[in-house]
Design an enzyme around this catalytic site. Structure first.
Site, short mmCIF file in Angstrom:
data_model
loop_
_atom_site.label_atom_id
_atom_site.label_comp_id
_atom_site.label_asym_id
_atom_site.label_seq_id
_atom_site.Cartn_x
_atom_site.Cartn_y
_atom_site.Cartn_z
N LYS A 149 0.84 -1.20 0.00
CA LYS A 149 0.00 0.00 0.00
C LYS A 149 0.88 1.25 0.00
O LYS A 149 1.85 1.33 0.76
CB LYS A 149 -0.92 -0.01 1.22
CG LYS A 149 -1.92 1.13 1.28
CD LYS A 149 -2.85 0.96 2.47
CE LYS A 149 -3.89 2.07 2.56
NZ LYS A 149 -4.80 1.87 3.72
N SER A 196 -9.34 2.38 2.72
CA SER A 196 -8.40 3.07 1.87
C SER A 196 -7.41 2.14 1.17
O SER A 196 -6.64 2.58 0.32
CB SER A 196 -7.61 4.09 2.71
OG SER A 196 -6.87 3.45 3.75
N SER A 217 -10.19 0.00 6.80
CA SER A 217 -9.48 0.01 5.52
C SER A 217 -8.84 -1.30 5.12
O SER A 217 -8.33 -1.42 4.01
CB SER A 217 -8.41 1.11 5.53
OG SER A 217 -9.00 2.38 5.68
#
Length: 470
Positions: free
Chosen positions: A92, A161, A185
């Site tokens: 990420k 996210s 997330s």
């Protein structure tokens, strides 16, 4: 190879075959496959699907090939560094990587290249994993979406996210990817994209430089329980947990499946507004648990369960307030330095945080502590909690409309995810449902530091329950 045809046919948890790694290592040992060949298949899938899915910010193909070649030689010599030696992994784009920029989904960080590794990334390299690229994050890990689309319907969000990490696994581009969670997330994107994922006990996996907020965690998305656990434990074996935390406890290899005797249903504040099809599908899943001889308890079955539900009835607001307060000063500095480098949605969150007082924050902390006490109180009643991991299928998302109010939650509602975050509890997302041809995940949540136990329970559910399709 599953490519766009999966998307056209919709999603079925009965027939969808995720990309896995643990079962490839036997072929690495006998020479019928290699990490380099495995990587090349991943790159082929990325080439086919990335133009629509848009899961990646940057790929380091040359570095990945070099790492895969080194892994191939180790397997050939019978000396792999770990069970995940040669595994292609996405990171990420909130976590620093020494060989790729870390731009955090924000224009303000365009070109940011600290040239150092996050603790988890360093550990993965030490384990022989192939760091393939950086996956898209919602802006600064918040609510403003990036370009990624859902791998089963490009008109829908993949969640946030950890958008790119979830979508890359769901699209079979990689067998695993690292996400992070403050509110929802990890759990929610996994649920929307048909992944398994671990949101560990708070502090369970070393966050490295990302220690700013009290509820942030790192965790793996994967195509199967075995790869999910192995990635997590290989990180923790090398770098432990957060400062002041004991880190993830558990075996060196994936826990064996364990059948639960009793499970508590966690409804949350999202239950009342849940769509009928998703609610019906979940109730069918609960019936299948009962048919398997598992006792299922609801909030009306015991006063401690009702007290627990009441303590998390405002979990979404509690999580949002705590996190926005803790991010407030960094956010203010960023906006002052780069007023055009962040979204209006990010500025709106900052404006809300700047209306808070220290007493507001203290009150939210007290509410969080009370919820944790009430969660601990139900521990003797059951093996774990079971709940939806998302409020139905991923919502449609085509962008904000100029001149209209901002969509409040474009990456989906974290209403079913906030409890595990504020409780500091481990949760595993399992792909056991489909509604309207889209994944709808279920989560198993345990007491703090029972990550291995929760993983074992989740594995049993995946291996023994027929998925539900509505």
């Amino acid at each position: 190879m599953n490519d766009g045809s999966v998307r056209a046919q919709g999603y079925s948890p009965r027939t969808f075959k995720a990309l896995t790694f643990h079962d490839a290592t036997a072929r690495f040992r006998d020479g019928t496959d290699t990490p380099r060949a495995y990587l090349e298949r991943c790159l082929e899938t990325i080439a086919a699907r990335e133009p629509v899915v848009k899961a990646w910010v940057v790929l380091n193909e040359a570095g990945a090939r070099a790492a895969a070649d080194a892994s191939t030689e180790r397997w050939k010599q019978g000396r792999p560094l770990s069970p995940i030696d040669g595994m292609p992994i996405g990171i990420k784009d909130l976590l620093e990587t020494k060989d790729m920029p870390t731009q955090m989904g924000a224009e303000a960080y365009r070109g940011n290249f600290p040239k150092r590794d996050n603790a988890a990334v360093w550990a993965l390299r030490q384990a022989g994993a192939v760091i393939l690229g950086k996956t898209v994050t919602a802006e600064l890990g918040g609510a403003h979406p990036g370009p990624t689309t859902n791998p089963f319907d490009p008109a829908r969000t993949p969640g946030g996210s950890s958008s790119g990490s979830a979508a890359a696994v769901g699209a079979r581009m990689v067998p695993a990817a690292i996400g992070s969670q403050v509110g929802g997330s990890i759990i929610r994107p996994a649920a929307y994209c048909g992944n398994v994922a671990l949101k560990p006990t708070q502090g369970g996996i070393n966050r490295g430089e990302r220690q700013a907020t009290s509820m942030s965690t790192h965790g793996p998305h994967a195509g199967c329980i075995e790869d999910m656990w192995q990635v997590a434990i290989e990180i923790v074996k090398r770098v432990g947990g957060d400062r002041g935390a004991p880190g993830l406890f558990g075996p060196d290899h994936p826990p064996a499946a364990a059948k639960p005797e009793r499970l508590i249903v966690m409804e949350t504040e999202g239950w009342a507004s849940l769509d009928a099809a998703s609610k019906s599908a979940f109730e069918t899943l609960l019936e299948r648990l009962r048919a398997a001889g598992i006792t299922v308890l609801r909030r009306g079955d015991h006063p401690l369960i009702e007290a627990f539900e009441q303590s998390i009835a405002n979990a979404r607001a509690i999580c949002g307030a705590i996190t926005s307060w803790e991010n407030r000063w960094a956010a203010r500095n960023l906006v002052d330095q780069h007023p055009d480098g962040v979204s209006e949605r990010y500025k709106a969150v900052l404006a809300s945080a700047e209306k808070m007082t220290p007493d507001d924050y203290r009150m939210r902390l007290l509410q969080r502590e009370e919820a944790q006490r009430r969660h601990a109180a139900i521990a003797p009643l059951a093996d774990a909690v079971i709940a939806l991991a998302c409020p139905g299928p991923a919502p449609l998302w085509s962008g904000d409309v100029p001149g209209q109010p901002l969509v409040p939650r474009p990456t989906g509602d974290f209403v079913f995810n906030a409890p595990s975050s504020m409780l500091f509890a481990p949760a595993v997302t399992v792909p056991l449902m489909a509604v309207g041809g889209m994944p709808v995940g279920v989560q198993v949540m345990g007491q703090q530091h029972t990550d291995a136990r929760v993983t074992a329970l989740a594995r049993w559910l995946l291996e023994n329950l027929a998925p539900v399709e509505a």
